[in-house]
Scaffold this motif. Structure first.
Motif, PDB file in Angstrom:
ATOM      1  N   GLU A   1      -4.835  53.847 -27.861  1.00 56.00           N
ATOM      2  CA  GLU A   1      -5.333  52.854 -28.822  1.00 56.00           C
ATOM      3  C   GLU A   1      -6.834  52.981 -29.057  1.00 56.00           C
ATOM      4  O   GLU A   1      -7.561  53.545 -28.244  1.00 56.00           O
ATOM      5  CB  GLU A   1      -5.016  51.434 -28.323  1.00 56.00           C
ATOM      6  N   GLN A   2      -7.273  52.411 -30.173  1.00 59.77           N
ATOM      7  CA  GLN A   2      -8.690  52.292 -30.497  1.00 59.77           C
ATOM      8  C   GLN A   2      -9.168  50.908 -30.071  1.00 59.77           C
ATOM      9  O   GLN A   2      -8.619  49.907 -30.513  1.00 59.77           O
ATOM     10  CB  GLN A   2      -8.913  52.439 -32.009  1.00 59.77           C
ATOM     11  N   LEU A   3     -10.163  50.846 -29.195  1.00 59.78           N
ATOM     12  CA  LEU A   3     -10.766  49.564 -28.838  1.00 59.78           C
ATOM     13  C   LEU A   3     -11.855  49.260 -29.865  1.00 59.78           C
ATOM     14  O   LEU A   3     -12.777  50.051 -30.024  1.00 59.78           O
ATOM     15  CB  LEU A   3     -11.397  49.606 -27.448  1.00 59.78           C
ATOM     16  N   VAL A   4     -11.744  48.131 -30.538  1.00 61.10           N
ATOM     17  CA  VAL A   4     -12.746  47.798 -31.548  1.00 61.10           C
ATOM     18  C   VAL A   4     -13.997  47.179 -30.931  1.00 61.10           C
ATOM     19  O   VAL A   4     -15.004  47.011 -31.596  1.00 61.10           O
ATOM     20  CB  VAL A   4     -12.178  46.860 -32.642  1.00 61.10           C
ATOM     21  N   ARG A   5     -13.916  46.880 -29.652  1.00 61.36           N
ATOM     22  CA  ARG A   5     -15.048  46.321 -28.914  1.00 61.36           C
ATOM     23  C   ARG A   5     -14.934  46.819 -27.479  1.00 61.36           C
ATOM     24  O   ARG A   5     -13.862  46.750 -26.895  1.00 61.36           O
ATOM     25  CB  ARG A   5     -14.950  44.804 -28.964  1.00 61.36           C
ATOM     26  N   PRO A   6     -16.010  47.314 -26.869  1.00 62.54           N
ATOM     27  CA  PRO A   6     -15.901  47.840 -25.505  1.00 62.54           C
ATOM     28  C   PRO A   6     -15.439  46.765 -24.524  1.00 62.54           C
ATOM     29  O   PRO A   6     -15.760  45.585 -24.683  1.00 62.54           O
ATOM     30  CB  PRO A   6     -17.322  48.282 -25.163  1.00 62.54           C
TER      31      PRO A   6
ATOM     32  N   ASP B   1      -1.326  36.399 -37.835  1.00 63.77           N
ATOM     33  CA  ASP B   1      -1.147  37.842 -37.997  1.00 63.77           C
ATOM     34  C   ASP B   1      -1.576  38.649 -36.774  1.00 63.77           C
ATOM     35  O   ASP B   1      -1.749  39.860 -36.854  1.00 63.77           O
ATOM     36  CB  ASP B   1      -1.855  38.336 -39.260  1.00 63.77           C
ATOM     37  N   THR B   2      -1.758  37.975 -35.635  1.00 63.87           N
ATOM     38  CA  THR B   2      -2.069  38.689 -34.391  1.00 63.87           C
ATOM     39  C   THR B   2      -1.105  38.278 -33.290  1.00 63.87           C
ATOM     40  O   THR B   2      -0.442  37.244 -33.376  1.00 63.87           O
ATOM     41  CB  THR B   2      -3.511  38.417 -33.900  1.00 63.87           C
ATOM     42  N   ALA B   3      -1.063  39.101 -32.265  1.00 60.45           N
ATOM     43  CA  ALA B   3      -0.310  38.799 -31.042  1.00 60.45           C
ATOM     44  C   ALA B   3      -1.182  39.246 -29.879  1.00 60.45           C
ATOM     45  O   ALA B   3      -2.117  40.028 -30.057  1.00 60.45           O
ATOM     46  CB  ALA B   3       1.022  39.549 -31.030  1.00 60.45           C
ATOM     47  N   TYR B   4      -0.887  38.745 -28.699  1.00 58.54           N
ATOM     48  CA  TYR B   4      -1.619  39.207 -27.517  1.00 58.54           C
ATOM     49  C   TYR B   4      -0.677  39.246 -26.324  1.00 58.54           C
ATOM     50  O   TYR B   4       0.309  38.518 -26.261  1.00 58.54           O
ATOM     51  CB  TYR B   4      -2.861  38.362 -27.228  1.00 58.54           C
TER      52      TYR B   4
ATOM     53  N   THR C   1     -10.629  42.008 -37.132  1.00 54.49           N
ATOM     54  CA  THR C   1     -10.466  43.444 -37.371  1.00 54.49           C
ATOM     55  C   THR C   1      -9.087  43.924 -36.916  1.00 54.49           C
ATOM     56  O   THR C   1      -8.400  44.637 -37.649  1.00 54.49           O
ATOM     57  CB  THR C   1     -11.577  44.237 -36.651  1.00 54.49           C
ATOM     58  N   VAL C   2      -8.663  43.519 -35.710  1.00 58.22           N
ATOM     59  CA  VAL C   2      -7.360  43.982 -35.235  1.00 58.22           C
ATOM     60  C   VAL C   2      -6.223  43.342 -36.027  1.00 58.22           C
ATOM     61  O   VAL C   2      -5.148  43.924 -36.157  1.00 58.22           O
ATOM     62  CB  VAL C   2      -7.170  43.783 -33.711  1.00 58.22           C
ATOM     63  N   ALA C   3      -6.447  42.154 -36.589  1.00 58.79           N
ATOM     64  CA  ALA C   3      -5.422  41.517 -37.422  1.00 58.79           C
ATOM     65  C   ALA C   3      -5.107  42.372 -38.645  1.00 58.79           C
ATOM     66  O   ALA C   3      -3.979  42.362 -39.148  1.00 58.79           O
ATOM     67  CB  ALA C   3      -5.882  40.128 -37.865  1.00 58.79           C
ATOM     68  N   ALA C   4      -6.090  43.142 -39.092  1.00 58.19           N
ATOM     69  CA  ALA C   4      -5.891  44.023 -40.239  1.00 58.19           C
ATOM     70  C   ALA C   4      -5.128  45.288 -39.866  1.00 58.19           C
ATOM     71  O   ALA C   4      -4.885  46.141 -40.719  1.00 58.19           O
ATOM     72  CB  ALA C   4      -7.245  44.395 -40.838  1.00 58.19           C
ATOM     73  N   GLY C   5      -4.741  45.405 -38.586  1.00 53.83           N
ATOM     74  CA  GLY C   5      -3.968  46.568 -38.150  1.00 53.83           C
ATOM     75  C   GLY C   5      -4.837  47.708 -37.658  1.00 53.83           C
ATOM     76  O   GLY C   5      -4.369  48.839 -37.521  1.00 53.83           O
ATOM     77  N   THR C   6      -6.096  47.423 -37.384  1.00 56.60           N
ATOM     78  CA  THR C   6      -7.028  48.451 -36.948  1.00 56.60           C
ATOM     79  C   THR C   6      -7.421  48.216 -35.505  1.00 56.60           C
ATOM     80  O   THR C   6      -8.261  47.379 -35.215  1.00 56.60           O
ATOM     81  CB  THR C   6      -8.297  48.426 -37.830  1.00 56.60           C
ATOM     82  N   GLY C   7      -6.779  48.905 -34.578  1.00 54.70           N
ATOM     83  CA  GLY C   7      -7.181  48.869 -33.187  1.00 54.70           C
ATOM     84  C   GLY C   7      -6.715  47.670 -32.393  1.00 54.70           C
ATOM     85  O   GLY C   7      -5.881  46.871 -32.826  1.00 54.70           O
ATOM     86  N   VAL C   8      -7.299  47.573 -31.197  1.00 52.73           N
ATOM     87  CA  VAL C   8      -6.953  46.572 -30.195  1.00 52.73           C
ATOM     88  C   VAL C   8      -8.269  46.053 -29.607  1.00 52.73           C
ATOM     89  O   VAL C   8      -9.244  46.801 -29.523  1.00 52.73           O
ATOM     90  CB  VAL C   8      -6.096  47.217 -29.076  1.00 52.73           C
ATOM     91  N   VAL C   9      -8.291  44.800 -29.192  1.00 53.52           N
ATOM     92  CA  VAL C   9      -9.435  44.266 -28.474  1.00 53.52           C
ATOM     93  C   VAL C   9      -8.914  43.582 -27.209  1.00 53.52           C
ATOM     94  O   VAL C   9      -7.833  42.981 -27.234  1.00 53.52           O
ATOM     95  CB  VAL C   9     -10.286  43.299 -29.329  1.00 53.52           C
ATOM     96  N   ILE C  10      -9.649  43.714 -26.117  1.00 53.72           N
ATOM     97  CA  ILE C  10      -9.277  43.051 -24.863  1.00 53.72           C
ATOM     98  C   ILE C  10     -10.281  41.938 -24.622  1.00 53.72           C
ATOM     99  O   ILE C  10     -11.499  42.182 -24.585  1.00 53.72           O
ATOM    100  CB  ILE C  10      -9.257  44.039 -23.688  1.00 53.72           C
ATOM    101  N   VAL C  11      -9.768  40.728 -24.490  1.00 54.61           N
ATOM    102  CA  VAL C  11     -10.600  39.540 -24.288  1.00 54.61           C
ATOM    103  C   VAL C  11      -9.933  38.643 -23.245  1.00 54.61           C
ATOM    104  O   VAL C  11      -8.749  38.799 -22.956  1.00 54.61           O
ATOM    105  CB  VAL C  11     -10.790  38.749 -25.607  1.00 54.61           C
TER     106      VAL C  11
ATOM    107  N   GLU D   1     -16.263  38.202 -30.652  1.00 55.79           N
ATOM    108  CA  GLU D   1     -14.817  38.123 -30.418  1.00 55.79           C
ATOM    109  C   GLU D   1     -14.045  37.779 -31.686  1.00 55.79           C
ATOM    110  O   GLU D   1     -13.001  38.361 -31.973  1.00 55.79           O
ATOM    111  CB  GLU D   1     -14.490  37.084 -29.340  1.00 55.79           C
ATOM    112  N   LYS D   2     -14.560  36.824 -32.444  1.00 60.80           N
ATOM    113  CA  LYS D   2     -13.863  36.393 -33.667  1.00 60.80           C
ATOM    114  C   LYS D   2     -13.745  37.548 -34.665  1.00 60.80           C
ATOM    115  O   LYS D   2     -12.678  37.776 -35.226  1.00 60.80           O
ATOM    116  CB  LYS D   2     -14.603  35.216 -34.292  1.00 60.80           C
ATOM    117  N   ASP D   3     -14.841  38.280 -34.876  1.00 63.46           N
ATOM    118  CA  ASP D   3     -14.801  39.418 -35.794  1.00 63.46           C
ATOM    119  C   ASP D   3     -13.883  40.519 -35.273  1.00 63.46           C
ATOM    120  O   ASP D   3     -13.179  41.172 -36.053  1.00 63.46           O
ATOM    121  CB  ASP D   3     -16.205  39.981 -36.016  1.00 63.46           C
ATOM    122  N   ALA D   4     -13.877  40.740 -33.958  1.00 65.60           N
ATOM    123  CA  ALA D   4     -13.003  41.767 -33.382  1.00 65.60           C
ATOM    124  C   ALA D   4     -11.537  41.406 -33.599  1.00 65.60           C
ATOM    125  O   ALA D   4     -10.715  42.260 -33.950  1.00 65.60           O
ATOM    126  CB  ALA D   4     -13.300  41.937 -31.897  1.00 65.60           C
ATOM    127  N   ILE D   5     -11.195  40.136 -33.433  1.00 68.44           N
ATOM    128  CA  ILE D   5      -9.803  39.708 -33.636  1.00 68.44           C
ATOM    129  C   ILE D   5      -9.436  39.793 -35.112  1.00 68.44           C
ATOM    130  O   ILE D   5      -8.320  40.191 -35.463  1.00 68.44           O
ATOM    131  CB  ILE D   5      -9.578  38.311 -33.027  1.00 68.44           C
TER     132      ILE D   5
END
Length: 194
Positions: A99-104, A151-154, A129-139, A123-127
């Protein structure tokens, strides 16, 4: 933020933390007005210069503070709701290897796949971004819940360490109000002595 006002007790709280139960207990027990002040993780260390106490996510890069551990938060991977990862009940870092992490991730963990250079984002912008189908973020789970979208799941990432949330205050700010708030977070009642 303005400098500490001696007539008020000001407690900062990091995104996702929920200080409400402690604030209610404070208001029931103390005559000193309480102000809750939201801060970001990037602001939490500096906020201690202006606030009486701050509920932070560790680690915090300061040696001049007392720390009381409050609780741990589970790490979750957030992704688009239609992502194949949504089929799992929980995940491991091996599941995220391509996967692509959109935030380290703060631990420094990285997927094995080559990573794109993402601009810094909260965090809000990262979520978003991933809602658009681009990558994953871990929070932390509380952040995922705060910014949850249809439009997201975790899912919990079971092999990453949890994040510790702590109450911190400057060593030189250790007075009766400070100790009273610490007592509230530790579960002391109005009739309990230290």
């Amino acid at each position: 933020m303005t400098p500490t006002d001696a007539s008020r007790f000001r407690v900062g709280f990091v995104t996702g933390a929920t200080p409400d139960k402690w604030a209610r207990a404070w208001r029931d027990r103390s005559r000193t007005p309480l102000d809750l002040v939201p801060v970001t993780e990037d602001e939490q260390a500096g906020a201690l210069n202006e606030l009486d106490m701050v509920i932070v996510r560790l680690p915090i890069d300061r040696d001049d503070v007392h720390r009381v551990r409050l609780y741990d938060e589970l790490p979750v991977a957030v992704f688009a709701a239609d992502h194949y990862l949504a089929a799992a009940d929980e995940l491991t870092t091996a599941d995220l290897a391509d996967e692509q992490l959109v935030r380290p991730h703060p631990s420094g963990w990285r997927p094995t796949a080559d990573q794109l250079d993402w601009p810094p984002m909260d965090e809000k912008d990262a979520i978003e971004t991933v809602a658009a189908g681009t990558g994953v973020v871990i929070v932390p789970m509380s952040v995922a819940r705060l910014h949850h979208r249809k439009d997201t799941a975790y899912r919990v990432v079971t092999d990453l360490d949890p994040t510790t949330v702590a109450l911190v205050w400057r060593i030189d700010r250790d007075d009766d109000d400070t100790q009273a708030f610490v007592g509230i977070t530790r579960g002391r009642t109005a009739n309990t002595s230290r």
